[in-house]
Scaffold this motif. Structure first.
Motif, mmCIF file in Angstrom:
data_model
loop_
_atom_site.group_PDB
_atom_site.id
_atom_site.type_symbol
_atom_site.label_atom_id
_atom_site.label_comp_id
_atom_site.label_asym_id
_atom_site.label_seq_id
_atom_site.Cartn_x
_atom_site.Cartn_y
_atom_site.Cartn_z
ATOM 1 N N PRO A 52 30.259 -40.262 -2.113
ATOM 2 C CA PRO A 52 30.595 -41.086 -3.282
ATOM 3 C C PRO A 52 31.654 -40.476 -4.189
ATOM 4 O O PRO A 52 32.545 -41.186 -4.666
ATOM 5 C CB PRO A 52 29.249 -41.234 -4.001
ATOM 6 N N GLN A 53 31.593 -39.159 -4.448
ATOM 7 C CA GLN A 53 32.560 -38.547 -5.346
ATOM 8 C C GLN A 53 33.970 -38.556 -4.756
ATOM 9 O O GLN A 53 34.956 -38.668 -5.489
ATOM 10 C CB GLN A 53 32.129 -37.114 -5.682
ATOM 11 N N VAL A 54 34.065 -38.439 -3.440
ATOM 12 C CA VAL A 54 35.379 -38.491 -2.794
ATOM 13 C C VAL A 54 35.919 -39.919 -2.835
ATOM 14 O O VAL A 54 37.106 -40.139 -3.113
ATOM 15 C CB VAL A 54 35.285 -37.981 -1.336
ATOM 16 N N THR A 55 35.048 -40.898 -2.567
ATOM 17 C CA THR A 55 35.486 -42.293 -2.647
ATOM 18 C C THR A 55 35.973 -42.618 -4.059
ATOM 19 O O THR A 55 37.009 -43.274 -4.238
ATOM 20 C CB THR A 55 34.337 -43.241 -2.263
ATOM 21 N N ALA A 56 35.246 -42.154 -5.073
ATOM 22 C CA ALA A 56 35.674 -42.375 -6.455
ATOM 23 C C ALA A 56 37.029 -41.729 -6.708
ATOM 24 O O ALA A 56 37.893 -42.303 -7.385
ATOM 25 C CB ALA A 56 34.625 -41.826 -7.417
ATOM 26 N N ALA A 57 37.237 -40.528 -6.168
ATOM 27 C CA ALA A 57 38.516 -39.843 -6.354
ATOM 28 C C ALA A 57 39.653 -40.593 -5.670
ATOM 29 O O ALA A 57 40.787 -40.616 -6.171
ATOM 30 C CB ALA A 57 38.433 -38.415 -5.811
ATOM 31 N N THR A 113 38.236 -33.634 -5.247
ATOM 32 C CA THR A 113 37.802 -34.781 -6.049
ATOM 33 C C THR A 113 38.626 -34.931 -7.320
ATOM 34 O O THR A 113 38.367 -35.832 -8.116
ATOM 35 C CB THR A 113 36.308 -34.655 -6.407
ATOM 36 N N ASP A 114 39.604 -34.056 -7.520
ATOM 37 C CA ASP A 114 40.556 -34.243 -8.614
ATOM 38 C C ASP A 114 41.607 -35.252 -8.145
ATOM 39 O O ASP A 114 42.282 -35.025 -7.140
ATOM 40 C CB ASP A 114 41.239 -32.923 -8.969
ATOM 41 N N PRO A 115 41.766 -36.381 -8.836
ATOM 42 C CA PRO A 115 42.652 -37.444 -8.346
ATOM 43 C C PRO A 115 44.097 -36.996 -8.151
ATOM 44 O O PRO A 115 44.729 -37.362 -7.155
ATOM 45 C CB PRO A 115 42.542 -38.519 -9.428
ATOM 46 N N ALA A 116 44.640 -36.212 -9.092
ATOM 47 C CA ALA A 116 46.036 -35.776 -8.967
ATOM 48 C C ALA A 116 46.216 -34.874 -7.753
ATOM 49 O O ALA A 116 47.190 -35.014 -6.992
ATOM 50 C CB ALA A 116 46.481 -35.060 -10.237
ATOM 51 N N ALA A 117 45.286 -33.944 -7.540
ATOM 52 C CA ALA A 117 45.374 -33.051 -6.384
ATOM 53 C C ALA A 117 45.216 -33.844 -5.085
ATOM 54 O O ALA A 117 45.907 -33.579 -4.091
ATOM 55 C CB ALA A 117 44.302 -31.968 -6.476
ATOM 56 N N LEU A 118 44.313 -34.829 -5.093
ATOM 57 C CA LEU A 118 44.101 -35.639 -3.900
ATOM 58 C C LEU A 118 45.347 -36.459 -3.570
ATOM 59 O O LEU A 118 45.743 -36.567 -2.403
ATOM 60 C CB LEU A 118 42.894 -36.554 -4.123
ATOM 61 N N LEU A 119 45.989 -37.030 -4.598
ATOM 62 C CA LEU A 119 47.184 -37.822 -4.347
ATOM 63 C C LEU A 119 48.325 -36.951 -3.822
ATOM 64 O O LEU A 119 49.085 -37.364 -2.935
ATOM 65 C CB LEU A 119 47.614 -38.552 -5.620
ATOM 66 N N LEU A 135 46.937 -43.641 -9.989
ATOM 67 C CA LEU A 135 48.098 -42.849 -10.382
ATOM 68 C C LEU A 135 49.377 -43.307 -9.690
ATOM 69 O O LEU A 135 50.462 -42.835 -10.029
ATOM 70 C CB LEU A 135 47.853 -41.374 -10.044
ATOM 71 N N ILE A 136 49.265 -44.193 -8.725
ATOM 72 C CA ILE A 136 50.440 -44.642 -7.973
ATOM 73 C C ILE A 136 51.180 -45.712 -8.769
ATOM 74 O O ILE A 136 50.582 -46.721 -9.157
ATOM 75 C CB ILE A 136 50.014 -45.200 -6.595
ATOM 76 N N PRO A 137 52.455 -45.530 -9.035
ATOM 77 C CA PRO A 137 53.194 -46.552 -9.778
ATOM 78 C C PRO A 137 53.314 -47.842 -8.975
ATOM 79 O O PRO A 137 53.389 -47.821 -7.744
ATOM 80 C CB PRO A 137 54.573 -45.904 -9.981
ATOM 81 N N GLY A 138 53.310 -48.969 -9.683
ATOM 82 C CA GLY A 138 53.459 -50.261 -9.021
ATOM 83 C C GLY A 138 52.164 -50.909 -8.613
ATOM 84 O O GLY A 138 52.168 -52.017 -8.062
ATOM 85 N N VAL A 139 51.029 -50.263 -8.865
ATOM 86 C CA VAL A 139 49.735 -50.867 -8.528
ATOM 87 C C VAL A 139 49.393 -51.925 -9.572
ATOM 88 O O VAL A 139 49.528 -51.691 -10.778
ATOM 89 C CB VAL A 139 48.631 -49.791 -8.455
ATOM 90 N N THR A 140 48.969 -53.090 -9.123
ATOM 91 C CA THR A 140 48.681 -54.207 -10.010
ATOM 92 C C THR A 140 47.302 -54.773 -9.730
ATOM 93 O O THR A 140 46.648 -54.413 -8.751
ATOM 94 C CB THR A 140 49.720 -55.332 -9.842
#
Length: 328
Positions: A231-236, A192-198, A243-248
């Motif tokens: 829910p916590q995984v979906t939020a992550a 559920t840590d976004p950086a680790a998940l990415l 964190l992905i560059p180019g997202v608008t």
């Protein structure tokens, strides 16, 4: 005669101490983290992929050897979508969506022997064997039953097409799940840590297209569309997307059911923009749309290549079974 200025000669603004520097806010922290992530992530070559389950019918339509049985007037075109090319806006929107997802309460947990049922309205463009512009067929209903533990055959049922039996690893129980073969149990085990998940998603999509970041964005969108995660995984997943560059952020987008909302998007080098559409007020997921942002051999800017709208998610006991109707 020149003299040095005394304190009384200086403007008041120069006599005041310098203003304090505020700490980084959540948005700026995520952008900084994204920058560090980009500088440390391995350079990979990827191929563009779509969800293996959701687009089983699409792959068939795009691989036809003749002209699709749809009419040219069904192609949607128009001006290129208005995109707010402002990463902080997208980050803030994804953060609000993540907060809503985290607080939505636990979804009904599926037992290992049960199936996750997702009902959608979808349409995906196809092209004739010799190329030519993409043609979008009418929107139709799509129903998917996925094995909760990934070890049982699932089912895809679409209007106007024969049923398609799906399985992650044919004949092998307890299949090895992954981003491309997600079971409910595997989704529940994700960090559920976004950086680790990415980082995990980047690792599992390595080699899937010319743009690793687009491959990661597409993979997250696939997980959001036809799976059911805690829910916590979906939020992550939403925070990992931030964190992905180019997202608008796209101020206005409409899903396949005609529901208007706001979207988070990313444009591939090919000019295909993938949009995740959310309810403007509730910030709940509505569906997805893919549209051309510039003219290509598939059509002019604004051509819609795919559209979907998720209508229902539930847990059922068998493929083909439908959830019980809510009590009146």
């Amino acid at each position: 005669m020149n003299r040095s200025p005394s304190p009384s000669d200086l403007p008041l603004t120069e006599l005041l101490p310098p203003p304090p520097v505020p700490p980084l806010g959540a948005d700026r922290s995520r952008l900084l983290k994204a920058s560090v992530l980009r500088s440390s992530a391995p350079v990979v070559v990827a191929r563009t992929v779509r969800r293996p389950l959701l687009l089983a019918g699409v792959a068939l339509a795009c691989a036809v050897t003749g002209v699709l049985a749809v009419q040219p007037w069904q192609q949607r075109s128009g001006p290129a979508p208005a995109v707010v090319a402002d990463a902080p806006s997208a980050v803030r929107l994804l953060d609000r969506i993540a907060l809503v997802s985290a607080g939505s309460g636990a979804q009904p947990a599926a037992r290992a022997d049960q199936f996750v049922y997702v009902e959608s309205r979808v349409a995906f463009a196809g092209r004739s064997a010799d190329g030519g512009p993409a043609v979008l067929p009418p929107v139709h209903t799509r129903r998917v039953w996925s094995s909760a533990d990934g070890s049982r055959p699932g089912l895809v049922r679409e209007d106007g097409a024969p049923d398609s039996v799906t399985t992650y690893t044919p004949g092998v129980p307890a299949a090895d799940p992954s981003v491309s073969r997600p079971s409910s149990a595997w989704l529940a085990s994700l960090p559920t840590d976004p950086a680790a998940l990415l980082l995990l998603i980047h690792d599992q999509t390595r080699g899937q297209g010319t743009d690793p970041d687009q491959s990661a964005f597409t993979a997250i969108g696939d997980l959001l569309a036809e799976t059911s995660a805690p829910p916590q995984v979906t939020a992550a997943l939403y925070r990992a997307a931030a964190l992905i560059p180019g997202v608008t952020a796209v101020p206005t987008a409409t899903d396949a059911a005609g529901r208007e909302g706001v979207a988070v998007a990313r444009t591939a080098p090919s000019g295909e923009q993938t949009q995740w559409i959310f309810d403007r007020a509730a910030h709940t997921y509505l569906g997805e749309r893919t549209v051309l942002t510039r003219p290509t051999d598939a059509g002019p800017a604004g051509t819609v290549l795919g559209t979907s709208a998720v209508l229902l998610r539930a847990v059922v006991d068998r493929p083909g079974g439908l959830p019980a109707a809510p009590a009146a």
